[in-house]
Design an enzyme around this catalytic site. Structure first.
Site, short mmCIF file in Angstrom:
data_model
loop_
_atom_site.label_atom_id
_atom_site.label_comp_id
_atom_site.label_asym_id
_atom_site.label_seq_id
_atom_site.Cartn_x
_atom_site.Cartn_y
_atom_site.Cartn_z
CB CYS A 79 -0.97 -0.02 1.19
SG CYS A 79 -2.32 1.16 1.00
CG HIS A 111 -4.42 -3.67 2.35
ND1 HIS A 111 -3.62 -3.15 3.33
CD2 HIS A 111 -4.87 -2.62 1.62
CE1 HIS A 111 -3.58 -1.82 3.22
NE2 HIS A 111 -4.35 -1.48 2.18
CD GLU A 120 -2.89 -6.10 5.11
OE1 GLU A 120 -2.26 -6.47 4.09
OE2 GLU A 120 -3.38 -4.95 5.23
#
Ligand SMILES: Nc1ncnc2c1ncn2[C@@H]1O[C@H](COP(=O)(O)OP(=O)(O)O)[C@@H](O)[C@H]1O
Ligand SMILES: Nc1ncnc2c1ncn2[C@@H]1O[C@H](COP(=O)(O)OP(=O)(O)O)[C@@H](O)[C@H]1O
Ligand SMILES: [Mg+2]
Ligand SMILES: [Mg+2]
Lengths: 1091, 367
Positions: free
Chosen positions: B258, B342, B344
């Protein structure tokens, strides 16, 4: 990767007749698939025995076979068409099972047909419950503890280990047939036995019961590059233990955190990979323990399913269409998203509204059934509603049901629940039933705490609290002095919580019109939002709308004149897919004629609720308020109310009269209202069966006095012969009248109400029933669609009896008379559009039973039998065209003279309701229909029986069981003689045996009556010695004799003929088929032959 | 729920939205920030606690928020950094075995204000077309009552996120260590999400250090690799970090997510553009250009890397299929790669989790 170029012709198998657990969602998926595949330039061959479907329109495939779905027939079709591939994943369990049979029979190999969409290995891994569990354990997913049994002994051994309660489920069945939960050893023996019987491979799975857990479904798509996406997540309001098909379900999932949801998502993907679903849509079901989050996987369907249809309508993502494209080689990222046009289909739809599905049942039609929901599906249809919040969504769904509710209670229909005492109510909510939702609301109204209610019902507290928000506002409304005291803010909140004006009117005892006026006075109007797959992140091109009450409305003004078509709402017995067929055809025809079409419907299973069927789609309840709201924004030049069955017809006189297209509401009333109708018949000079109306038992007895018995008792304004009965004496008449008097089930259906008197007619015994479908234009010109002679005599509902086109036994003079009368009636009622007239011909004398100035159930059948697009024609006539115009256009051809015979046969759901009598009568109970076409009436009838699943076994397979009412003996013997010539052996009940022997026929066994000792009919049936049952009861009264025989036959799946006429037709067919081999013909071919 | 406080949201373009106040009462009765939306249907707590939302007011497009309450395990940082939330409907009662408190209690506890009852679809459509807009909301009655005029002024005065160093507001003050894995990773904290730290900690010992930590100090911890975290706002506002990364390039394997991805691009003299609206959701299709496979990804960014501006030194490895925006790159000359989305998740799909293993592999081979 792109589309496959190594295949040209693709065979698609439909799902056959509408049955419980497999309804018109597969017409939606099949229709989408046909379109998608032809868009891609493939040659599509379609096989489906169901003439009421849209997919079987000759325009949707290159070759359309309306033929029985059997291995033999499919082989013949493959032989004739030589497809390169078979796509089995869009025709429900029927297509999947049939594909497996074709593989096992080596047919696909022989003709080198490739199975696309899912391979045999994948199908069996998913469908064989044991294999499936092992596969899931192998990839580390949890499943309920269980064992598999093929015999009762094995079954007993298993509960030895896992104990009770358990769920018992047969392998290879749909809709959970033959499954159940057993808590006691007695229940266990019973359910296990049924299960073993229900499974085609007599295999049952016995499983630890996790009833009460939360139940979830994920709709997954996978492409051949192993890209997987979740299209929709669904949460069941009814916890585990109630079949998802019978559960109130909500999309998206409401009570899981993202952390928990992602676990399900990963598991679903792992499941598809392991099962080996090559491409397409699948449905994966999970249960989650509300106390600790333990997740178990319940099952997966490696095919497009009922939930896929729901998911498509809920999100705007066309699962079936995409599944078809994936099957021919595309990957998700290669297919554009129809709705945004800009983005690809390889994404996960997000929604910014709440979708609620509520099923609709028909228990009232099957006396003897307990109406309790379980692991086996029993609903016959469903509604879906869209709202910005759950309260709004669930209230809209309640009023979409057409079960007398105008929302979540707060309507006259709540009387039943108000009447229950607290203890009753507490007991009731613990059991899944069609009423539970409303009982939950009533409990909350009485102040039962959410904890207690959750404890009793296992429904998640979040849902209960949301229901409570509705109930609390209802109480607030009740406390308001008048509707005038509601402020703009009050109105906004009221409408945002989904309250209908009708509910407000009920609570404040004001008139509906005043309430609406008051609301509009505050400028509180419905706003229409768009279903766009992306929660407004991108611009949407598809006008697929739902109403809510917020700031902004998204409806764009149209360019062309608009015509609104009101759909038929939830499928129910008596009003099903046939009417969706008509509405969809109207939409197509009017679009072609240059109108913009606006479809309004609330049934997620249908083609009409596909966003690309019409120019605009409003997924809304079909009630006065909701329809008027849409009229306000769309400003149509006309509204079509006569193609969607009774649902829109009931609204006819509540809509602006000038907008109602076609036949005037007054004529519609004239046909329904007993006295006006009698007057019409007199003016036209056609005899009706003698009869009169009566209010209360004493009046009824007086009427019967004049017209004599047997008499037919019925309410007016109902469909499908609802609550209609034939009575043979005063006692039965009294009982029938009291039954109708009480609120009973009819009040709920909004059908019978106190001010509508009961009709009592002379019952015409042994009469031939005939249906005539016709259309009339504004110039008075008329065109006959078809004349259909019923196989069963009058007294068996037209929807339940087989019928033949053209009429095989009627004298030409009689047929001409029927057509002439139809014309005169249509003229007298000044019909513009469709009309259906039902006649009874008793010993050559013609009586009119009823006329419906609307599209009838038989329109699709007639269209397929004759090649005449009746619904399209009707729609155009209503929009102002004349028959001549349409002839000029070529939409209407010359009067057809089919060189072949077509038989429509009804399919009944008795195997789902073992407790109900399988006897046919004037109340319609069939869920679907099939069509058989051939060169003689007999062969066509035989095909129809095959298609309906009642293929008649040959003479060497077993005996024919005869049990004839006295009035039938004479003709019955003629039929028996033919069976004897074909080499069938006979068994018969005493009296019938006598008659047969007297006529010189041999009867092997004269069967003792039940309980007289010796091996009775039931024993013979279950031992498989009897393979065909001919049982015509004495009369068709409530407690008709011999019901135990019919029930046994229904349970065994033994072909059952309850009329001599049917027995004769069967005999004829069997004789002919002995000499003429099976032939299949496509509709295109048949229609060619006629031209 | 406490009785209803009428409230309003006003945007810089003057549009007004009616609603009800919820959560904490903002100072001077007004919460202001850059108004964005997120289309994820679940995961509100993760979003509210995601430091990348510093300076922003988040609109949730899904109407029911708060249904499953909140659980401390789901926090994505030590606190909350969003300036407020805009929703359609706040769950009056939550239900989930994991939950510890209601969302409303959580918001009050963390001093986050919100406005409910808003036609969030109208707002989303407006933001979709106009792009993220400064806005302000607050209660119109009660002790902290404000006015439409005051809100209009506040919205106009709101700077938005361009040209502001929001990282400084969210980065950790002092270094801390997480995990005990064999590998050693130093994570530059631009507003790092807990889920990222946990992913790294699953195979490494992670030193999370302030965004301003100089290269020398980082290398002094002799790590096997350096991680550049997600974070709020405009990457050009962290020149110090860009310089650090430029220095580290080639000396040690680097992985960025990001904002970290954008910082890496700037470190190789790439350029950044502000997207018309940006990506804020958990359903974005991203194609891995190396395998051709499509990943459904979690996204939250307004700025993006200009592909041509980095093509001299990097291959574009990931592309957003909705709009073709660059989602990932790998440097050709030195061991460094980064993604815009992302991996995660939290909230969102796990499809891209493999990227952490790739970082592990990169560190093993030293590139
Ligand atoms: N182990 C179980 N305990 C309790 N209920 C169950 C169990 N397994 C299934 N059910 C219920 O039975 C229904 C039907 O089961 P399912 O496996 O989905 O069969 P079908 O193929 O008929 O959909 C489910 O929707 C669920 O409500
Ligand atoms: N007078 C009658 N004599 C014999 N059978 C009748 C008579 N009236 C109706 N029926 C039977 O009852 C069935 C249902 O009656 P109908 O008036 O068609 O109700 P619906 O409007 O539900 O179709 C008919 O299909 C016919 O078989
Ligand atoms: Mg199921
Ligand atoms: Mg009828």
């Amino acid at each position: 990767m792109g589309r496959r170029t190594d295949i040209e012709t693709i065979l698609l198998i439909g799902s056959g007749p509408i049955v419980i657990g497999q309804a018109c969602e597969f017409d939606y998926s099949g229709t989408q698939a046909c379109r998608a595949l032809r868009e891609e330039g493939y040659r599509v061959v379609l096989a489906n025995s169901n003439p009421a479907t849209i997919m079987t329109d000759p325009d949707f495939a290159d070759a359309t076979y309306v033929e029985p779905l059997t291995v033999e027939v499919l082989t013949a079709i493959i032989e004739a068409e030589r497809p390169d591939a078979l796509l089995p994943t869009l025709g429900g369990q029927t297509a999947l099972n049939l594909a497996m049979d074709l593989v096992e029979a080596g047919v696909l190999d022989r003709y080198s047909v490739e199975l696309i969409g899912a391979d045999a290995e994948a199908i069996s891994t998913a469908e064989d419950r044991q294999k499936f569990k092992e596969a899931m354990i192998e990839i580390g997913l949890e499943v309920p503890r269980s064992g598999v049994a093929h015999t009762m002994d094995e079954a007993m051994a298993i509960i030895g280990d896992i104990g009770l309660p358990v769920v018992i489920r047969p392998a290879y069945i749909l809709g959970g047939r033959g499954t159940g939960i057993a808590s006691t050893p007695e229940e266990f023996e019973h359910v296990a036995a049924n299960g073993l019987a229900a499974s085609p491979i007599s295999e049952i799975l016995i499983e630890e019961s996790i009833a009460g857990w939360k139940e979830f479904e994920l709709e997954v798509m996978r492409d051949r590059a192993d890209n997987q996406v979740i299209i929709c997540s669904i949460e069941n309001l009814d916890p585990m233990g109630v079949h998802t098909g019978d559960s109130i379900t909500v999309a998206p999932i409401q009570t899981l955190s993202d952390v928990e949801y992602q676990v399900l998502r990963d598991a679903a993907f792992a499941c598809l990979r392991r099962v080996g679903v090559e491409t397409g849509g699948s449905n994966v079901q999970f249960a989650v323990n509300p106390d600790d989050g333990r997740v178990v996987i319940i099952e997966m369907n490696p095919r497009v399913s009922r939930s896929s249809a729901l998911a498509s309508k809920a999100t705007g993502f066309p699962i079936a269409k995409i599944a078809a494209k994936l099957a021919v080689g595309y990957t998700l990222d290669e297919i554009p998203n129809d709705i945004t046009k800009k983005t690809p289909s390889s994404f996960e739809p997000v929604i910014d509204y709440v979708v609620t599905k509520i099923p609709r049942w028909a228990f009232e039609k099957f006396p003897g059934t307990d109406g309790v929901l379980g692991t086996s599906m029993q609903s016959v249809g469903e509604v879906m509603a869209i709202g910005r919040t759950f309260p709004e969504s669930v209230q809209k769904a309640c009023r979409s049901l057409e079960a007398g509710h105008t929302g979540l209670n707060a309507s006259a229909a709540e009387a039943r629940f108000l009447a229950m005492d607290d203890a009753e109510l507490a007991a009731a909510v613990a059991v899944g039933t069609p009423d539970r939702l409303f009982q939950l609301a009533e409990s909350l109204r009485r102040g039962v705490t959410i904890e207690d209610l959750h404890h009793q019902s296992k429904v998640d507290p979040w849902f209960l609290d949301q229901l409570s928000i509705v109930v609390e506002h209802r109480q607030w409304l009740e406390a308001q002095p008048t509707v005038a005291s509601l402020s703009r803010a009050d109105w906004r909140r009221t409408k945002q919580l989904g309250f209908s004006d009708a509910q407000v009117a009920y609570l404040l005892s004001e008139s509906g019109d005043d309430v609406r006026a008051a609301r509009l006075g505050h400028g509180v109007q419905a706003t229409f939002k768009t279903v766009d797959t992306c929660a407004a992140e991108f611009e949407a091109n598809t006008p697929y709308h739902y109403s809510t009450y917020e700031d902004e409305s998204e409806v764009r003004p149209g360019t062309k004149p608009r015509i609104m078509i009101l759909g038929s709402g939830p499928n129910r017995i008596g009003q099903g897919i046939e009417f969706d067929y008509c509405c969809v055809h109207a939409s197509f025809a009017l679009r072609d004629a240059g109108f913009e079409t606006v479809m309004v419907n609330c049934n997620p299973e249908t083609v009409s609720t596909d966003y690309d069927t019409s120019d605009r789609l409003y997924f809304e309840p079909i009630t006065e308020e909701d329809v008027l709201n849409i009229i306000e924004v769309e400003k149509p030049i006309g509204v079509i109310v006569s193609l969607g069955g009774q649902t829109p017809l009931k609204l006819a006189d509540r809509l602006p009269a000038e907008l109602v297209l076609g036949t005037a509401p007054s004529s519609i009333d004239a046909a329904e209202d007993r006295d006006q109708w009698a007057a019409v018949c007199d003016r036209v000079g056609v005899p009706q069966p003698p009869g009169a109306t009566a209010i209360g038992a004493s009046e009824a007895l007086a009427v019967a006095e004049q017209i004599g018995y047997p008499a037919l008792v019925r309410p007016s304004y109902v469909l499908g012969g609802r609550a209609m009965e034939i009575v043979y004496d005063d006692v039965e008449l009294k009982r029938a009248m009291t039954a109708l008097g009480q609120d009973g089930s009819l009040g709920r259906e909004g059908g019978l109400s106190a001010e509508r008197p009961v009709l009592i007619d002379r019952f015409l015994e042994g009469a031939i029933e005939v249906d005539v479908d016709a259309v009339r234009d504004h110039t008075g010109a008329i065109a006959i669609g078809g004349v259909m002679e019923h196989v069963e005599e009058a007294g068996i509902h037209s929807g339940d009896s087989a019928c033949v086109l053209p009429p095989p036994t009627l004298a030409p003079a009689v047929v001409d008379e029927l057509m002439a009368i139809t014309g005169r009636l249509a003229a007298e009622l000044d019909v513009v559009g469709p009309i259906n007239v039902q006649f009874a011909v008793q010993r050559g004398e013609v009586f009119v039973i009823e006329a419906n100035p609307r599209a009838s159930r038989t329109v699709p059948f007639v269209s397929k039998a004759t090649g005449r697009p009746m619904a399209k024609v009707a729609a155009r006539l209503m929009a102002g065209a004349s028959l001549d115009d349409l002839r000029a256009e070529g939409l209407l051809g010359p009067d057809p003279h089919p060189p072949h015979w077509s038989v429509k046969e009804a399919v009944l759901p008795f195997n789902r309701f073992p407790a109900a009598d399988a006897l046919l009568g004037p109340e319609m109970r069939s869920t679907g229909e099939v069509m058989g076409v051939d060169l003689t009436p007999g062969l066509a009838f035989l095909k129809s029986q095959q298609a309906a699943g009642g293929a008649l076994p040959g003479p060497d397979e077993g005996a024919v069981f005869w049990s004839l009412a006295d009035r039938d003996k004479e003709e019955g013997i003629e039929a028996a003689r033919v069976f004897a010539e074909l080499g069938y052996r006979f068994v018969a009940t005493a009296g019938t045996a006598e008659a047969l022997t007297a006529a010189g026929l041999t009867v092997d066994i004269a069967v003792p009556k039940l309980g007289e000792g010796g091996r009775d009919a039931v024993a013979l049936l279950s031992d498989g010695e009897v393979t065909i049952v001919v049982n015509t009861p004495r009369g068709r009264g409530a407690r008709a004799d011999g019901d135990y025989i019919r029930t046994a036959a229904a349970q065994q799946g033994t072909p059952l003929l309850t009329t001599v006429a049917a027995a004769k037709a069967a005999a004829m067919g069997l004789t002919e088929s002995a000499t003429s081999p099976l032939q299949v013909r496509s509709l295109q071919q048949l229609h060619q032959e006629m031209a | 729920m406490s009785e209803i406080l009428p409230a309003a949201l006003v945007l810089a373009d003057g549009s007004v939205f009616e609603g009800e106040h919820l959560g904490a009462v903002p100072q001077r009765g007004i919460a202001s920030g850059e108004v964005v939306f997120n289309t994820a249907m679940a995961g509100y707590q993760e979003i509210i606690t995601d430091p990348s939302y510093a300076g922003q007011i988040v609109t949730f497009t899904y109407p029911h928020i708060g249904n499953y309450g909140t659980a401390s395990d789901d926090n994505e940082s030590r606190g909350t950094f969003t300036r407020g939330i805009v929703i359609r409907d706040l769950a009056r009662r939550h239900s989930n075995w994991r939950s510890e408190q209601s969302l409303e209690a959580f918001l009050i506890g963390h001093g986050v204000a919100g406005i409910a009852g808003v036609d969030t679809r109208r707002l989303t459509r407006l933001l979709r077309d106009a792009g993220a807009l400064p806005g302000a909301f607050g209660p119109l009655v009660g002790d902290a009552a404000t006015t439409i005029e005051a809100l209009t002024a506040a919205a106009a005065a709101e700077p938005g996120t361009d040209g502001v160093d929001l990282v400084a507001q969210v980065t950790t003050e002092s270094p801390y260590q997480v995990g005990s894995g064999a590998r050693r990773v130093v994570a530059l904290d631009f507003g790092i999400k807990t889920a990222i730290v946990e992913q790294l900690a699953s195979f490494a010992t992670v030193d999370v250090v302030p965004a301003s930590t100089p290269a020398a100090e980082i290398l002094a911890r002799n790590p096997d690799g350096v991680f550049l975290s997600n974070g709020p706002g405009d990457p050009t506002q962290v020149p110090y970090a860009i310089a650090t990364v430029r220095e580290l390039l080639g000396q040690i394997p680097i992985f960025g997510i990001c904002l970290g991805h954008q910082v890496l691009a700037l470190a190789i003299d790439g350029s950044i553009t502000k997207l018309p609206f940006g990506h804020h959701g958990a359903n974005h299709p991203v194609r891995n250009e190396r395998t051709g496979e499509v990943e459904i990804t979690s996204q939250n960014h307004n700025f993006a890397v200009e592909p041509e501006s980095v093509s001299a030194r990097a291959d574009i490895t990931h592309i957003n299929l909705n709009d073709g925006v660059c989602q990932g790159m790998a440097l050709r000359d030195v061991p460094a790669f980064s993604v815009q989305h992302h991996p995660e998740a939290s909230p969102g799909p796990h499809d891209s989790a493999y990227l952490f293993q790739e970082f592990d592999r990169l560190m093993a081979t030293g590139g």
